[in-house]
Every structure is written in structure tokens, then in C-alpha cells.
Design a protein around this motif. Structure first.
Motif, mmCIF file in Angstrom:
data_model
loop_
_atom_site.group_PDB
_atom_site.id
_atom_site.type_symbol
_atom_site.label_atom_id
_atom_site.label_comp_id
_atom_site.label_asym_id
_atom_site.label_seq_id
_atom_site.Cartn_x
_atom_site.Cartn_y
_atom_site.Cartn_z
ATOM 1 N N MET A 212 0.833 -1.195 0.002
ATOM 2 C CA MET A 212 0.047 0.106 0.020
ATOM 3 C C MET A 212 0.734 1.280 -0.023
ATOM 4 N N GLY A 213 1.892 1.309 0.767
ATOM 5 C CA GLY A 213 2.813 2.494 0.594
ATOM 6 C C GLY A 213 3.481 2.722 -0.366
ATOM 7 N N LEU A 214 3.934 1.774 -1.312
ATOM 8 C CA LEU A 214 4.341 2.157 -2.692
ATOM 9 C C LEU A 214 3.324 2.460 -3.709
ATOM 10 N N LEU A 215 2.058 2.213 -3.248
ATOM 11 C CA LEU A 215 0.959 2.619 -4.191
ATOM 12 C C LEU A 215 0.162 3.759 -3.950
ATOM 13 N N PHE A 216 -0.023 4.117 -2.865
ATOM 14 C CA PHE A 216 -1.012 5.004 -2.230
ATOM 15 C C PHE A 216 -0.563 6.592 -2.691
ATOM 16 N N LEU A 217 0.467 7.067 -2.406
ATOM 17 C CA LEU A 217 0.981 8.454 -2.698
ATOM 18 C C LEU A 217 1.217 8.614 -4.371
ATOM 19 N N PRO A 218 1.868 7.730 -4.955
ATOM 20 C CA PRO A 218 1.809 7.918 -6.521
ATOM 21 C C PRO A 218 0.548 8.055 -7.126
ATOM 22 N N ALA A 219 -0.363 7.376 -6.858
ATOM 23 C CA ALA A 219 -1.627 7.283 -7.383
ATOM 24 C C ALA A 219 -2.406 8.592 -7.175
ATOM 25 N N ILE A 220 -2.076 9.231 -6.189
ATOM 26 C CA ILE A 220 -2.869 10.411 -5.808
ATOM 27 C C ILE A 220 -1.988 11.587 -6.497
ATOM 28 N N SER A 221 -0.606 11.629 -6.334
ATOM 29 C CA SER A 221 0.110 12.581 -6.822
ATOM 30 C C SER A 221 0.169 12.739 -8.449
ATOM 31 N N VAL A 222 0.057 11.684 -8.968
ATOM 32 C CA VAL A 222 -0.038 11.862 -10.390
ATOM 33 C C VAL A 222 -1.140 12.722 -11.085
ATOM 34 N N THR A 223 -2.143 12.871 -10.479
ATOM 35 C CA THR A 223 -3.131 13.827 -10.758
ATOM 36 C C THR A 223 -2.629 15.197 -11.150
ATOM 37 N N SER A 224 -1.489 15.655 -10.202
ATOM 38 C CA SER A 224 -0.973 16.916 -10.426
ATOM 39 C C SER A 224 -0.254 17.127 -11.975
ATOM 40 N N HIS A 225 -0.052 15.971 -12.569
ATOM 41 C CA HIS A 225 0.430 16.176 -13.921
ATOM 42 C C HIS A 225 -0.502 16.545 -14.976
ATOM 43 N N TYR A 226 -1.876 16.567 -14.816
ATOM 44 C CA TYR A 226 -3.091 16.818 -15.496
ATOM 45 C C TYR A 226 -3.799 17.970 -15.056
ATOM 46 N N PHE A 227 -3.687 18.202 -13.862
ATOM 47 C CA PHE A 227 -4.778 19.082 -13.061
ATOM 48 C C PHE A 227 -3.896 20.331 -12.502
ATOM 49 N N ARG A 228 -4.473 21.399 -12.546
ATOM 50 C CA ARG A 228 -3.994 22.507 -11.614
ATOM 51 C C ARG A 228 -5.192 23.198 -10.933
ATOM 52 N N LEU A 229 -5.840 24.029 -11.671
ATOM 53 C CA LEU A 229 -7.149 24.458 -11.234
ATOM 54 C C LEU A 229 -8.337 23.512 -10.777
ATOM 55 N N ARG A 230 -8.300 22.299 -11.265
ATOM 56 C CA ARG A 230 -9.314 21.511 -10.756
ATOM 57 C C ARG A 230 -8.651 20.271 -10.094
ATOM 58 N N ARG A 231 -7.609 20.493 -9.701
ATOM 59 C CA ARG A 231 -6.642 19.598 -8.837
ATOM 60 C C ARG A 231 -7.301 18.827 -7.477
ATOM 61 N N THR A 232 -7.987 19.817 -6.817
ATOM 62 C CA THR A 232 -8.715 19.392 -5.656
ATOM 63 C C THR A 232 -9.901 18.502 -5.935
ATOM 64 N N VAL A 233 -10.565 18.640 -7.044
ATOM 65 C CA VAL A 233 -11.725 17.711 -7.579
ATOM 66 C C VAL A 233 -11.160 16.616 -8.202
ATOM 67 N N ALA A 234 -10.050 16.533 -8.813
ATOM 68 C CA ALA A 234 -9.457 15.131 -9.289
ATOM 69 C C ALA A 234 -9.150 14.314 -8.387
ATOM 70 N N MET A 235 -8.188 15.198 -7.021
ATOM 71 C CA MET A 235 -7.868 14.300 -6.166
ATOM 72 C C MET A 235 -9.094 13.547 -5.301
ATOM 73 N N GLY A 236 -10.201 14.510 -5.351
ATOM 74 C CA GLY A 236 -11.350 14.009 -4.597
ATOM 75 C C GLY A 236 -11.859 12.731 -5.190
ATOM 76 N N VAL A 237 -11.953 12.781 -6.596
ATOM 77 C CA VAL A 237 -12.367 11.413 -7.279
ATOM 78 C C VAL A 237 -11.617 10.340 -7.258
ATOM 79 N N VAL A 238 -10.115 10.759 -7.061
ATOM 80 C CA VAL A 238 -9.347 9.343 -6.727
ATOM 81 C C VAL A 238 -9.556 8.835 -5.488
ATOM 82 N N LEU A 239 -9.644 9.890 -4.209
ATOM 83 C CA LEU A 239 -9.910 9.153 -3.023
ATOM 84 C C LEU A 239 -11.196 8.526 -2.969
ATOM 85 N N SER A 240 -12.117 8.975 -3.491
ATOM 86 C CA SER A 240 -13.581 8.465 -3.603
ATOM 87 C C SER A 240 -13.398 6.891 -3.910
#
Length: 450
Positions: free
Chosen positions: A161-189
Motif C-alpha cells: 500500500m505504501g508504494l501504491l498510495f501516494l503516487p496514485a494521488i500525486s500523478v493527478t498533478s500532471h494533468y490538473f491545476r485549477l481542478r486539482r482538488t476535484v481530481a484528487m477527490g475523485v481518486v480518493l472516492s
């Protein structure tokens, strides 16, 4: 060239032009280029696109299998306490889940560094293999063999889990800036969805004909399909830090001396110290208070189903008014709702507590990551800042639920007010530190929208 009456020579227009051109060319060679190439600008963000949303959905699949399993540990806590590890204390059993959760978050520090250096696919590939191997090993663990379960579920699954968790969240920063919180929310959902499906499936399999072994294996085969799909559809977009020509070196000293950022970390750690107590103990609480087994089995899924909305709806609002402005009220409400768990002794009380606590606690869990990232002065800092935050949070999650387990057990009886008071105090203290952190960030950015 033409002759003059005096025997001299003259240059015609074409020769003059040629001579001028040659002179200019020589001057250009001697003086170098007149215009220099401008340095590359900051990276542009597509704010979505097909590959962007595929990566988000892949991240949601990863969170389904990892954080969703963590939030479902209440099923294991109940089953281990009453059946599979009967004779061990609730605190002993909760150490399995807390070590797993600690490694999930603490692994964010090395995983965040690897992500920044361009090893995203290495992380999720290796993490998937370790995680799946450990889940299948858990299915082979024997009854009353605590060390086997601790190694497979606590250590093995936690490392994956430790190797999977943070990269799966952080990679959204490559595609989103203004909507980053929403994108991370969808990932966490995705974790909320997993935390709805896992408890329902495991409760019915553990207590049915399948039993513990095949119940765990059924979950493992589902994880295999989801993680394989996630590895295939998730992709990075920006080059790694070392491959960016204009990348600034990450100033660790500057990050570690950021007082407002440390207030945020302390607030997050205090909140997580108590936030997961209901997720670990609600099913056991309802069962020992005489609630029917059918309703007890659905207590955690109800809470996590509400958390699914808590991890998406507030995130849309956070993109407009700022993550701290949404997260802090939700944290205060979560702390106050702890005492509502005393009402979860019948159908109405269990449903009311599950819906309310799941929603507001889910909002905190989904927004704390972009809130911590908002202290970043540069894109290169996002991974390391989230990694440091996750590492510190891991220690709170390591000790919080075992402390609650020790507090709830007294001379063979369950004393529930003690763990709930503990959880309430630390969550509200965390909200106070987050409010102070917000103040510093607002001063730095010169706006109250933080």
C-alpha cells in the motif's frame, strides 16, 4: 564592376548589395545570433482530457484496493475479536490494522521521492505485486496464529500500500491545476467505494459457507483485476524532475523550516489520531449493544457510502473557496459527531451516525492532501511535501486505534466513553492547529481563499 574614364573601377548595385550582405553575414558570425531562445515557460495543464481522466480513474482503482481495505478493517477487528483470534485483546488486534495504515502513509515519503524522480510505474508495479502476494498469503493464515496474520496483513499489505498510495494521488498533478482538488477527490472516492464493497462482501463470506480463507481470496482476485487495469491505464505526462531543463532543486531546508506547513502537519496528525476510531470499532460497538448482526454488518458500509459523497462534493467547493476553508469546519463537525456514536444502538442511531460521520470525516481525508500541497512554492515540491505529511500522519495512525482499543477494554468489559472522549479531544485539537496553519498561508498568499 565597370571601368571609369580615369581607369578606376566602380561597383554596380548588385555588387553593393552582395558586399553589404556579405558584410552583414560576417558581422553575424563575429557577433553571434541577435536573438536568443527564450527559456521554457511553466508547464501547461490540460485540466482533464481522455488520458487525464483515465489516470484519475486508475488512481481510484488503486485507492479502492488500498485505502478502501484500510477503512474496512472494522470487519476484521470484529471477526478476529469474536472468532478467528479469540482470546487476543482488541488492542492487540487493532495493531494489525494500525501497522498496515502506518505503512500506507509512512511509505509516502520514499514513494514521493521516487515519484518525483520519474519512477511512477516502478512504484505502482512493485506495490501491486507485494500487495497481491500478501493478500493471498493472508488467505492461507491459520486460526489463532496471530504472527501469521500480522506479517501478511500488517506488514506485507502495508508495504505494498505504501508504494501504491501516494503516487496514485500525486500523478493527478500532471494533468490538473485549477481542478486539482476535484481530481484528487475523485481518486480518493475510490477508497470510499472500496470501503462499501469490502465490508459487505467479507462479512457475508466470512460468516457464510466460504469462510475466512476463500473470503480473503475472493477479495484478492478482485484486487488483481483492478490493479492490473490501473497499471495499464495510468500514465505520467510531465518529465521527471531530473529531466526538466528548468527544474529547480528542491530546497529541503526551506520546506522543513516552513512554520505554517508544520502547523498543518501537526493538525493533520492530531486529527488522524482519533478520526479512524469509528471506522475500526463501529461494527463491534453496534454488535455488543444488541444491534442485529444484519445491521451491524452494514454499519461500516453505511458510513463509507456517505464518505463517498464527503470526498467529492466538498472538493468542488474547495476549488472555489480554498481547501482550508472547507476542511476546517468539516474537521470540527467530525470531532463533535464522535459522541453521536453513543446513539448507534438501534437502526435509526446507526444510520444517522454513519451518514453524518462518514460525510464530514470523508471531507477531511480528501482535502488534507491538496491542503498540504498548497504550501508548495514550486511544482517540484508537491511530491516531497505530501510525502513528509503522509510520513508524520502514519505515526498518528499507528498508535491511535491501539490506544482506543486499550481504553475500551476494562476488566473484561467494554467502556466506550473513554476512547470516544480521546478521539474527540485530539480531533478538535487538530482543527485548532489547522486553523492556525490557514492563517499563515493566507498571510503568505495575501488572500483569504486558501
Amino acid at each position: 564592376m565597370a571601368s571609369t574614364p580615369e581607369g578606376g573601377v566602380t561597383l554596380n548595385d548588385s555588387n553593393v548589395a552582395l558586399s553589404k550582405t556579405s558584410s552583414d553575414a560576417i558581422g553575424a558570425v563575429e557577433l553571434g545570433p541577435v536573438k536568443s531562445t527564450p527559456p521554457p515557460g511553466p508547464p501547461q495543464f490540460p485540466e482533464g482530457g481522455l488520458q487525464g481522466w483515465l489516470t484519475v480513474f486508475g488512481g481510484a482503482m488503486v485507492l479502492f484496493c488500498t485505502f478502501g481495505a484500510v477503512q474496512s478493517f472494522g470487519v476484521y477487528e470484529d471477526y478476529y475479536t469474536l472468532v478467528w483470534l479469540k482470546g487476543y485483546t482488541t488492542s492487540d488486534i487493532s495493531w494489525i490494522g494500525s501497522v498496515q495504515t502506518f505503512l500506507l502513509f509512512a511509505g509516502g515519503l520514499p514513494a514521493g521521492k521516487l515519484f518525483d524522480e520519474g519512477y511512477f510505474h516502478h512504484c505502482i508495479g512493485a506495490g501491486s505485486l507485494i500487495y497481491l502476494f500478501s493478500v493471498f498469503m493472508l488467505s492461507l493464515c491459520k486460526q489463532h496464529q496471530y504472527y501469521q496474520i500480522f506479517l501478511a496483513q500488517g506488514i506485507g499489505m502495508g508495504l505494498g500500500m505504501g508504494l501504491l498510495f501516494l503516487p496514485a494521488i500525486s500523478v493527478t498533478s500532471h494533468y490538473f491545476r485549477l481542478r486539482r482538488t476535484v481530481a484528487m477527490g475523485v481518486v480518493l472516492s475510490g477508497s470510499s467505494l472500496g470501503a462499501v464493497i469490502y465490508p459487505i462482501m467479507l462479512n457475508n463470506l466470512f460468516n457464510g459457507k466460504a469462510g475466512f480463507g476463500w473470503g480473503v481470496r475472493a477479495a484478492a482476485f478482485m484486487d488483481l483485476g483492478l490493479l492490473l487495469t490501473a497499471n495499464l491505464i495510468m500514465k505520467t505526462r510531465l518529465p521527471s524532475r531530473k529531466n526538466r531543463p528548468n527544474a529547480k532543486p528542491v530546497e529541503i531546508k526551506s520546506i522543513l523550516s516552513d512554520f505554517g506547513y508544520w502547523l498543518c502537519i501537526i493538525g493533520a496528525a492530531l486529527t488522524f489520531w482519533g478520526l479512524f476510531v469509528p471506522f475500526f470499532y463501529l461494527q463491534l460497538f453496534t454488535k455488543v449493544h444488541g444491534v442485529s448482526s444484519t445491521l451491524s454488518f452494514y454499519a461500516i458500509p453505511i458510513m463509507n457510502a456517505s464518505s463517498l459523497f464527503g470526498r467529492t462534493i466538498p472538493n468542488f467547493l474547495a476549488d472555489f473557496v480554498g481547501p482550508f476553508n472547507v476542511m476546517i469546519p468539516c474537521t470540527v463537525i467530525s470531532g463533535g459527531l464522535m459522541f453521536l456514536m453513543f446513539a448507534a444502538t438501534d437502526l435509526n442511531g446507526t444510520v444517522a451516525f454513519g451518514i453524518l460521520y462518514g460525510f464530514f470525516s470523508g471531507a477531511f481525508v480528501s482535502i488534507i492532501t491538496p491542503a498540504a500541497a498548497s504550501f508548495s512554492r514550486d511544482l517540484n515540491e508537491i511530491g516531497i511535501r505530501i510525502g513528509i505529511t503522509s510520513f508524520i500522519i502514519g505515526f498518528a495512525l499507528l498508535t491511535g486505534t491501539p490506544i482506543a482499543g486499550a481504553l475500551v477494554a476494562y476488566d473484561g468489559e467494554y467502556v466506550w466513553y473513554r476512547p470516544l472522549v480521546f478521539a474527540t479531544v485530539v480531533v478538535l485539537a487538530g482543527a485548532a492547529f489547522l486553523a492556525a496553519s490557514r492563517h499563515y498561508l493566507a498571510q503568505r498568499k495575501g488572500t483569504q481563499i486558501v
